[in-house]
Scaffold this motif. Structure first.
Motif, PDB file in Angstrom:
ATOM      1  N   ASP A  19       0.822  -1.198   0.000  1.00  0.00           N
ATOM      2  CA  ASP A  19       0.000   0.000   0.000  1.00  0.00           C
ATOM      3  C   ASP A  19       0.860   1.253   0.000  1.00  0.00           C
ATOM      4  N   ARG A  20       0.417   2.238  -0.782  1.00  0.00           N
ATOM      5  CA  ARG A  20       1.127   3.513  -0.906  1.00  0.00           C
ATOM      6  C   ARG A  20       0.475   4.552  -0.009  1.00  0.00           C
ATOM      7  N   LEU A  21       1.286   5.269   0.772  1.00  0.00           N
ATOM      8  CA  LEU A  21       0.802   6.374   1.598  1.00  0.00           C
ATOM      9  C   LEU A  21       1.481   7.660   1.156  1.00  0.00           C
ATOM     10  N   GLU A  22       0.724   8.738   1.146  1.00  0.00           N
ATOM     11  CA  GLU A  22       1.238  10.019   0.663  1.00  0.00           C
ATOM     12  C   GLU A  22       1.238  11.039   1.799  1.00  0.00           C
ATOM     13  N   TYR A  23       2.215  11.926   1.778  1.00  0.00           N
ATOM     14  CA  TYR A  23       2.333  12.956   2.807  1.00  0.00           C
ATOM     15  C   TYR A  23       2.858  14.239   2.181  1.00  0.00           C
ATOM     16  N   THR A  24       2.721  15.335   2.927  1.00  0.00           N
ATOM     17  CA  THR A  24       3.302  16.613   2.524  1.00  0.00           C
ATOM     18  C   THR A  24       4.221  17.087   3.634  1.00  0.00           C
ATOM     19  N   GLU A  25       5.378  17.573   3.245  1.00  0.00           N
ATOM     20  CA  GLU A  25       6.406  18.016   4.197  1.00  0.00           C
ATOM     21  C   GLU A  25       6.537  19.536   4.104  1.00  0.00           C
ATOM     22  N   TYR A  26       6.555  20.196   5.253  1.00  0.00           N
ATOM     23  CA  TYR A  26       6.654  21.654   5.323  1.00  0.00           C
ATOM     24  C   TYR A  26       7.870  22.015   6.180  1.00  0.00           C
ATOM     25  N   GLY A  27       8.746  22.871   5.640  1.00  0.00           N
ATOM     26  CA  GLY A  27       9.889  23.317   6.420  1.00  0.00           C
ATOM     27  C   GLY A  27      10.994  22.283   6.479  1.00  0.00           C
ATOM     28  N   ALA A  28      11.901  22.471   7.426  1.00  0.00           N
ATOM     29  CA  ALA A  28      13.070  21.591   7.532  1.00  0.00           C
ATOM     30  C   ALA A  28      13.548  21.607   8.979  1.00  0.00           C
ATOM     31  N   GLY A  29      14.557  20.794   9.249  1.00  0.00           N
ATOM     32  CA  GLY A  29      15.130  20.744  10.587  1.00  0.00           C
ATOM     33  C   GLY A  29      14.773  19.469  11.310  1.00  0.00           C
ATOM     34  N   ASP A  30      15.178  19.387  12.564  1.00  0.00           N
ATOM     35  CA  ASP A  30      14.993  18.172  13.358  1.00  0.00           C
ATOM     36  C   ASP A  30      13.850  18.267  14.360  1.00  0.00           C
ATOM     37  N   SER A  31      13.126  19.370  14.392  1.00  0.00           N
ATOM     38  CA  SER A  31      12.003  19.514  15.320  1.00  0.00           C
ATOM     39  C   SER A  31      10.720  19.091  14.600  1.00  0.00           C
ATOM     40  N   TRP A  32      10.480  17.795  14.589  1.00  0.00           N
ATOM     41  CA  TRP A  32       9.422  17.219  13.770  1.00  0.00           C
ATOM     42  C   TRP A  32       8.048  17.346  14.424  1.00  0.00           C
ATOM     43  N   VAL A  33       7.036  17.566  13.587  1.00  0.00           N
ATOM     44  CA  VAL A  33       5.632  17.535  13.988  1.00  0.00           C
ATOM     45  C   VAL A  33       4.876  16.752  12.917  1.00  0.00           C
ATOM     46  N   VAL A  34       4.065  15.796  13.320  1.00  0.00           N
ATOM     47  CA  VAL A  34       3.227  15.026  12.390  1.00  0.00           C
ATOM     48  C   VAL A  34       1.767  15.335  12.705  1.00  0.00           C
ATOM     49  N   GLN A  56       7.397  28.922  12.108  1.00  0.00           N
ATOM     50  CA  GLN A  56       8.025  29.127  13.424  1.00  0.00           C
ATOM     51  C   GLN A  56       9.290  28.293  13.585  1.00  0.00           C
ATOM     52  N   GLY A  57       9.683  27.553  12.541  1.00  0.00           N
ATOM     53  CA  GLY A  57      10.917  26.784  12.589  1.00  0.00           C
ATOM     54  C   GLY A  57      10.733  25.302  12.809  1.00  0.00           C
ATOM     55  N   LEU A  58       9.483  24.818  12.811  1.00  0.00           N
ATOM     56  CA  LEU A  58       9.223  23.399  12.999  1.00  0.00           C
ATOM     57  C   LEU A  58       9.184  22.687  11.648  1.00  0.00           C
ATOM     58  N   HIS A  59       9.488  21.399  11.677  1.00  0.00           N
ATOM     59  CA  HIS A  59       9.491  20.568  10.468  1.00  0.00           C
ATOM     60  C   HIS A  59       8.221  19.721  10.508  1.00  0.00           C
ATOM     61  N   VAL A  60       7.239  20.083   9.701  1.00  0.00           N
ATOM     62  CA  VAL A  60       5.890  19.538   9.823  1.00  0.00           C
ATOM     63  C   VAL A  60       5.598  18.587   8.664  1.00  0.00           C
ATOM     64  N   VAL A  61       4.934  17.486   8.987  1.00  0.00           N
ATOM     65  CA  VAL A  61       4.515  16.517   7.981  1.00  0.00           C
ATOM     66  C   VAL A  61       3.034  16.217   8.194  1.00  0.00           C
ATOM     67  N   THR A  62       2.250  16.350   7.140  1.00  0.00           N
ATOM     68  CA  THR A  62       0.842  15.957   7.193  1.00  0.00           C
ATOM     69  C   THR A  62       0.696  14.655   6.412  1.00  0.00           C
ATOM     70  N   LEU A  63      -0.008  13.689   7.001  1.00  0.00           N
ATOM     71  CA  LEU A  63      -0.106  12.346   6.428  1.00  0.00           C
ATOM     72  C   LEU A  63      -1.547  12.005   6.091  1.00  0.00           C
ATOM     73  N   ASP A  64      -1.752  11.388   4.922  1.00  0.00           N
ATOM     74  CA  ASP A  64      -3.010  10.721   4.620  1.00  0.00           C
ATOM     75  C   ASP A  64      -2.871   9.264   5.058  1.00  0.00           C
ATOM     76  N   PRO A  65      -3.504   8.866   6.166  1.00  0.00           N
ATOM     77  CA  PRO A  65      -3.466   7.443   6.509  1.00  0.00           C
ATOM     78  C   PRO A  65      -4.145   6.617   5.414  1.00  0.00           C
ATOM     79  N   LEU A  66      -3.975   5.324   5.474  1.00  0.00           N
ATOM     80  CA  LEU A  66      -4.602   4.439   4.500  1.00  0.00           C
ATOM     81  C   LEU A  66      -6.120   4.687   4.481  1.00  0.00           C
ATOM     82  N   GLY A  67      -6.675   4.774   3.267  1.00  0.00           N
ATOM     83  CA  GLY A  67      -8.095   5.014   3.131  1.00  0.00           C
ATOM     84  C   GLY A  67      -8.485   6.474   3.137  1.00  0.00           C
ATOM     85  N   HIS A  68      -7.511   7.375   3.205  1.00  0.00           N
ATOM     86  CA  HIS A  68      -7.789   8.803   3.294  1.00  0.00           C
ATOM     87  C   HIS A  68      -7.036   9.547   2.184  1.00  0.00           C
ATOM     88  N   GLY A  69      -7.639  10.644   1.736  1.00  0.00           N
ATOM     89  CA  GLY A  69      -6.952  11.536   0.814  1.00  0.00           C
ATOM     90  C   GLY A  69      -6.393  10.836  -0.409  1.00  0.00           C
TER      91      GLY A  69
END
Length: 284
Positions: A19-34, A56-69
């Motif tokens: 199964d393939r899952l897709e996400y979008t990544e915003y920003g960079a760095g090691d302070s991760w937020v999902v 604000q300097g955070l590295h953010v990832v938004t995820l479509d779980p399986l069955g979404h988006g």
């Protein structure tokens, strides 16, 4: 402040499936937020918050779980459960090379975040939870989603008809939240039935005992006058967790239509979770 954005994907191998899952990544760095969406909603619902946090300097990832988006949507109910979604978040962190992240989400996304904290606590820096669905939401949840399950199973043409009506509408010409609503209505009947069935008959959230054992800092946002996401559940959760803090939204629409206050609180919380962790690391 402009931040980089890009779309990525990764694959989960199961028994006889990939199964393939897709996400979008915003920003960079090691302070991760999902950030995780509500049930059947696309990850794009968190785009405004993700952009604010990344600025604000955070590295953010938004995820479509399986069955979404835009992720795959298998028609097998066994593919869907809160524990399965939690495993997908851990797989995302592995794919990104992130040892830890602040995990957060709305409704189902909040429950999945709790699942990650209960089953993989070493991967969780903090929890950002909006509208968790717990004990007080049971009856309203059944009333809200049973008709959808029955329609998808026994009258799939209704789901197909809605999809055919909404899919051609260009998302760029409608207001942002109207576009999110259109994306949420863009469903396949077999996948909708599988998702709702899997969630109905599986574990919806960690038990109260497991929630009380979660030591990660948590910001819980509750709304009044919302039977599916009762404020009592948010208050109970914040009280259960040793490092839980409750924030009451002024209305169910505040974070959608006037997000400045809650965006600022979320950013302060996420930055604080990473700063406190850095202080602990230096002391060690």
């Amino acid at each position: 402040m402009l931040v980089s954005e890009h779309v990525g994907q990764f694959f989960l191998d199961g028994e006889g499936s990939r199964d393939r899952l897709e996400y979008t990544e915003y920003g960079a760095g090691d302070s991760w937020v999902v950030l995780l969406p509500g049930q059947l909603m696309p990850r794009r619902m968190h785009q405004p918050l993700a952009r604010h946090l990344a600025a604000q300097g955070l590295h953010v990832v938004t995820l479509d779980p399986l069955g979404h988006g835009r992720s795959d949507r298998p028609a097998d109910p066994l593919a869907y459960s809160v524990p399965a979604f939690g495993q997908q978040v851990v797989a995302l962190l592995d794919h990104l090379g992130a040892s830890q992240a602040v995990i957060g989400g709305t409704s189902l996304g909040a429950n999945v975040s709790l699942e990650v904290a209960a089953t993989a606590p070493d991967r969780v820096r903090g929890l950002l939870l909006e509208m968790p669905v717990l004990d007080n939401a049971l009856e309203a949840g059944i009333l809200a989603f049973s008709p959808l399950l029955l329609a998808a199973r026994f009258a799939p043409f209704t789901i197909t008809a809605v999809r055919r009506l909404t899919r051609p509408v260009p998302r760029g010409v409608v207001p942002f939240w109207a576009g999110i609503a259109l994306d949420t209505l863009d469903q396949r009947a077999d996948a909708v039935a599988a998702v709702v069935h899997g969630l109905f008959f599986g574990r919806i959230a960690p038990s109260a005992a497991e929630r009380r054992a979660i030591t990660a800092p948590a910001l819980v946002v509750g709304h009044g006058r919302d039977p599916i996401h009762p404020a009592a559940d948010a208050a109970m959760l914040a009280d259960e967790m040793p490092a839980g803090e409750l924030v009451r939204a002024r209305s169910i629409l505040e974070w959608r239509t006037s997000p400045q206050r809650l965006d600022a609180l979320a950013a302060d919380f996420c930055l604080g979770a990473w700063r406190s962790a850095s202080r602990r690391s230096r002391r060690a």
